[in-house]
Design an enzyme around this catalytic site. Sequence first.
Site, PDB file in Angstrom:
ATOM      1  N   ARG A  34      32.089  40.328  54.564  1.00 52.26           N
ATOM      2  CA  ARG A  34      32.102  39.499  53.353  1.00 52.26           C
ATOM      3  C   ARG A  34      30.899  38.554  53.329  1.00 52.26           C
ATOM      4  O   ARG A  34      30.304  38.335  52.269  1.00 52.26           O
ATOM      5  CB  ARG A  34      33.425  38.717  53.271  1.00 52.26           C
ATOM      6  CG  ARG A  34      33.639  38.088  51.914  1.00 52.26           C
ATOM      7  CD  ARG A  34      35.045  37.556  51.755  1.00 52.26           C
ATOM      8  NE  ARG A  34      35.320  36.458  52.667  1.00 52.26           N
ATOM      9  CZ  ARG A  34      36.516  35.891  52.798  1.00 52.26           C
ATOM     10  NH1 ARG A  34      37.544  36.325  52.085  1.00 52.26           N
ATOM     11  NH2 ARG A  34      36.711  34.905  53.631  1.00 52.26           N
ATOM     12  N   LYS A 133      31.361  34.178  48.425  1.00 52.75           N
ATOM     13  CA  LYS A 133      31.783  32.888  48.983  1.00 52.75           C
ATOM     14  C   LYS A 133      30.529  32.025  49.067  1.00 52.75           C
ATOM     15  O   LYS A 133      29.865  31.946  50.092  1.00 52.75           O
ATOM     16  CB  LYS A 133      32.444  33.092  50.345  1.00 52.75           C
ATOM     17  CG  LYS A 133      33.665  32.208  50.543  1.00 52.75           C
ATOM     18  CD  LYS A 133      34.494  32.621  51.733  1.00 52.75           C
ATOM     19  CE  LYS A 133      35.495  31.537  52.096  1.00 52.75           C
ATOM     20  NZ  LYS A 133      36.650  31.459  51.204  1.00 52.75           N
ATOM     21  N   GLU A 169      42.891  33.324  40.243  1.00 53.07           N
ATOM     22  CA  GLU A 169      43.300  32.822  41.553  1.00 53.07           C
ATOM     23  C   GLU A 169      43.382  31.310  41.523  1.00 53.07           C
ATOM     24  O   GLU A 169      43.045  30.679  40.519  1.00 53.07           O
ATOM     25  CB  GLU A 169      42.346  33.304  42.646  1.00 53.07           C
ATOM     26  CG  GLU A 169      40.912  32.860  42.457  1.00 53.07           C
ATOM     27  CD  GLU A 169      40.048  33.221  43.659  1.00 53.07           C
ATOM     28  OE1 GLU A 169      40.447  32.920  44.792  1.00 53.07           O
ATOM     29  OE2 GLU A 169      38.971  33.790  43.452  1.00 53.07           O
TER      30      GLU A 169
HETATM   31  C1  LIG Z   1      37.983  31.723  50.886  1.00 57.40           C
HETATM   32  C2  LIG Z   1      38.625  31.861  49.565  1.00 57.40           C
HETATM   33  C3  LIG Z   1      39.863  32.499  49.382  1.00 57.40           C
HETATM   34  C4  LIG Z   1      40.742  32.954  50.525  1.00 57.40           C
HETATM   35  O1  LIG Z   1      40.133  33.902  51.349  1.00 57.40           O
HETATM   36  P1  LIG Z   1      40.665  34.102  52.846  1.00 57.40           P
HETATM   37  O2  LIG Z   1      39.752  35.148  53.395  1.00 57.40           O
HETATM   38  O3  LIG Z   1      42.064  34.542  52.747  1.00 57.40           O
HETATM   39  O4  LIG Z   1      40.540  32.772  53.527  1.00 57.40           O
HETATM   40  C5  LIG Z   1      40.340  32.676  48.083  1.00 57.40           C
HETATM   41  N1  LIG Z   1      39.616  32.227  47.022  1.00 57.40           N
HETATM   42  C6  LIG Z   1      38.436  31.594  47.163  1.00 57.40           C
HETATM   43  C7  LIG Z   1      37.706  31.154  45.959  1.00 57.40           C
HETATM   44  C8  LIG Z   1      37.899  31.383  48.433  1.00 57.40           C
HETATM   45  O5  LIG Z   1      36.750  30.733  48.578  1.00 57.40           O
END
Ligand SMILES: *Cc1c(COP(=O)(O)O)cnc(C)c1O
Length: 296
Positions: A34, A133, A169
């Site tokens: 990722r 991210k 989300e």
């Molecule tokens: C990091 C994150 C998540 C959750 O991802 P994980 O890999 O489960 O920690 C969900 N949404 C956003 C916007 C994020 O930055």
Amino acid sequence: MALQFGASVFEGNKAYRGNDVQAHLFRLSEHFDRLKASADRLCLICPSHKLFVSAIEQAVAQRENWSRPFSSEWLYVRPVLVGLDDHIMPVISQECAFYVLVAPIRTFDPVTLTLSVISHQHRATPGGLGAAKTAANYAHQFQATQQEKVRGSDAVLWLSPLDDCTIEEASTMNIFFHLKSGVITPGLRDTILAGITRRSAIELLSDRGITVQERDISIEEIKDAAMSGDLREAFVTSTALGVRTVDCIRIGQLKLGTSLDPSLSQSLATELKQVFAGNDASKSSSWIRAIGLCEE
Ligand SMILES: *Cc1c(COP(=O)(O)O)cnc(C)c1O
């Protein structure tokens, strides 16, 4: 480039120390994949898988990192990759820095969450950065999140900017709904961050014979399901929180009770902790990497 233009991506991972000699890291290669995808999206030079793993292992192996400023069984691990070039033109950085921040996590008794649906702002747009991210995805959420916190919510539940109706989300967490007819979660698209806890939850449920449907979910559908008693529970997933029950979703003045029976999310939260601790042999072998802790 990072400070001025947001040329910055990161990961969030967590390590668990079961005893004094070993720590467990979770699905590390997927975190690397990722980071690589986020780096590609922002044209940042990604470290190799080997460098990524060894930097994290070194940070986690230091015993003192687990005890300052307080002692914890959990260590939050935050790999960061930033563009370093120092001129004023918004262009690709020729040089990048990769570093790993770690901090003990304070654990509290899990509390259920309240989310607020809003429609005057959005987290991500199609073709934008929502699936990466990257630093750019967070500061613009602060204003709405702060406004909703004042009203008693913990986070915003973001809707699609295309229709102000399709659920995406919650801030830094993916969302699931347990209906009488089964478990559903928004299907991945470029406005949703593909959480590794989300994927883990889907796989753990699949092992129980529960197929999670990944599809479009409208806030109207959830409202109707909550009103008719079809909605058993809602929950969110993230590295920091694990699996957390959502017991209320606010839509304007309406407060929707969303967890009549939170037994599935609570058992999933417990199961995920067991995997972290290395007590679930079938999953631990592929998801957990054990690291020896260094002598003080
Ligand atoms: C990091 C994150 C998540 C959750 O991802 P994980 O890999 O489960 O920690 C969900 N949404 C956003 C916007 C994020 O930055």
